[in-house]
Design a protein around this motif. Structure first.
Motif, PDB file in Angstrom:
ATOM      1  N   ALA A 113       3.609  25.807  45.495  1.00 34.56           N
ATOM      2  CA  ALA A 113       4.077  25.712  46.881  1.00 34.56           C
ATOM      3  C   ALA A 113       4.083  27.077  47.555  1.00 34.56           C
ATOM      4  O   ALA A 113       4.714  28.031  47.068  1.00 34.56           O
ATOM      5  N   GLY A 114       3.338  27.194  48.634  1.00 36.59           N
ATOM      6  CA  GLY A 114       3.276  28.439  49.390  1.00 36.59           C
ATOM      7  C   GLY A 114       2.390  29.492  48.764  1.00 36.59           C
ATOM      8  O   GLY A 114       2.243  30.587  49.331  1.00 36.59           O
TER       9      GLY A 114
ATOM     10  N   ALA B  78       1.131  28.322  57.766  1.00 33.97           N
ATOM     11  CA  ALA B  78       2.126  28.541  56.715  1.00 33.97           C
ATOM     12  C   ALA B  78       1.528  29.372  55.591  1.00 33.97           C
ATOM     13  O   ALA B  78       0.308  29.401  55.408  1.00 33.97           O
ATOM     14  N   PRO B  79       2.356  30.096  54.806  1.00 41.04           N
ATOM     15  CA  PRO B  79       1.850  30.922  53.712  1.00 41.04           C
ATOM     16  C   PRO B  79       0.937  30.135  52.779  1.00 41.04           C
ATOM     17  O   PRO B  79       1.183  28.968  52.473  1.00 41.04           O
TER      18      PRO B  79
ATOM     19  N   ASP C 265       1.436  22.344  46.491  1.00 38.00           N
ATOM     20  CA  ASP C 265       0.692  22.030  47.718  1.00 38.00           C
ATOM     21  C   ASP C 265      -0.669  21.471  47.327  1.00 38.00           C
ATOM     22  O   ASP C 265      -1.395  22.095  46.537  1.00 38.00           O
TER      23      ASP C 265
ATOM     24  N   LEU D 137       1.539  20.444  55.962  1.00 35.63           N
ATOM     25  CA  LEU D 137       1.951  21.801  56.300  1.00 35.63           C
ATOM     26  C   LEU D 137       1.242  22.310  57.542  1.00 35.63           C
ATOM     27  O   LEU D 137       0.120  21.905  57.861  1.00 35.63           O
TER      28      LEU D 137
ATOM     29  N   ARG E  50       2.498  19.134  51.086  1.00 37.12           N
ATOM     30  CA  ARG E  50       3.465  19.626  50.109  1.00 37.12           C
ATOM     31  C   ARG E  50       4.203  18.446  49.488  1.00 37.12           C
ATOM     32  O   ARG E  50       4.773  17.598  50.194  1.00 37.12           O
TER      33      ARG E  50
END
Length: 231
Positions: free
Chosen positions: A214-215, A149-150, A170, A145, A165
């Protein structure tokens, strides 16, 4: 009287003749060289080729064994777990011990968490003690990532933290001293991704392994043990 003298002369001539033939005591006749007998028993033997001497080659030097974790122990390591086993994982080379597990622990690096007893804090990943420079590998198929990224990790994870990811999670790798992969790169199991280090780690060289949704941010972290796969 003459006959007696004649007989004596004949007898003397015969004796002289015998002495001449016999060579004065059994030797070779006069003028004939006696055979020479060598006193060296090997003098007349044919020369024998000596066996070839094998070439002496020095043995190839044995490779020096890699230092064990105990030989390369970081004096800053502190272990806040009852797990004394030496673990292997597809994520790192060698065998190493867990410093801090996932969840509540008595380490002084974390603020008190209401989920934990006493003054214990909550650790959102698993820290595995290992010498700086220990190779780290990916054990999943995924994509690296972008740091922006968030859910990006903060400075507490060092200057080179990164996330991979895979599916709907993640995987965060912290405290590295060198990263071999770039944002957007697809990684696969067995690929070298980084070197363990002590960047941002007051308790010495180790791998910080964390798994989030994720995120998601820190609050979405889950027990990473199933992904880390210690054995």
């Amino acid at each position: 009287m003459r006959r007696l003298r004649s007989n004596r002369l004949e007898t003397s001539a015969a004796v002289v003749a015998l002495l001449v033939v016999a060579g004065c005591g059994g030797g070779s006749p006069t003028g004939t060289p006696r055979p020479t007998v060598s006193t060296n028993p090997t003098a007349s033997a044919s020369p024998t080729a000596s066996p070839s001497t094998p070439l002496t080659t020095s043995a190839a030097p044995k490779p020096k064994p890699a230092p064990t974790a105990t030989e390369s122990a970081d004096p800053r390591w502190r272990f806040y777990t009852d797990d004394h086993a030496w673990h292997t994982s597809a994520w790192f080379a060698g065998r190493h011990r867990v410093m801090i597990g996932y969840g509540c622990n008595a380490s002084p690096w974390y603020d008190h968490d209401p989920r934990c007893p006493g003054r214990e804090g909550f650790h959102h990943g698993i820290d595995v003690a290992m010498p700086c420079g220990t190779p780290l590998f990916s054990a999943v198929d995924g994509v690296v990532l972008d740091p922006s990224a968030p859910g990006a990790p903060g400075s507490a994870y060092g200057v080179h933290p990164f996330r991979i990811r895979t599916g709907d999670h993640d995987i965060l790798i912290g405290h590295t001293i060198h990263v071999f992969v770039r944002p957007g790169e697809h990684v696969h199991p067995g690929q070298r991704i980084a070197l363990a280090g002590d960047s941002g780690a007051p308790d010495g060289c180790h791998l910080h392994f964390e798994v989030r949704r994720a995120g998601g941010g820190l609050s979405t972290a889950v027990d990473p043990a199933p992904w880390l796969g210690l054995s």
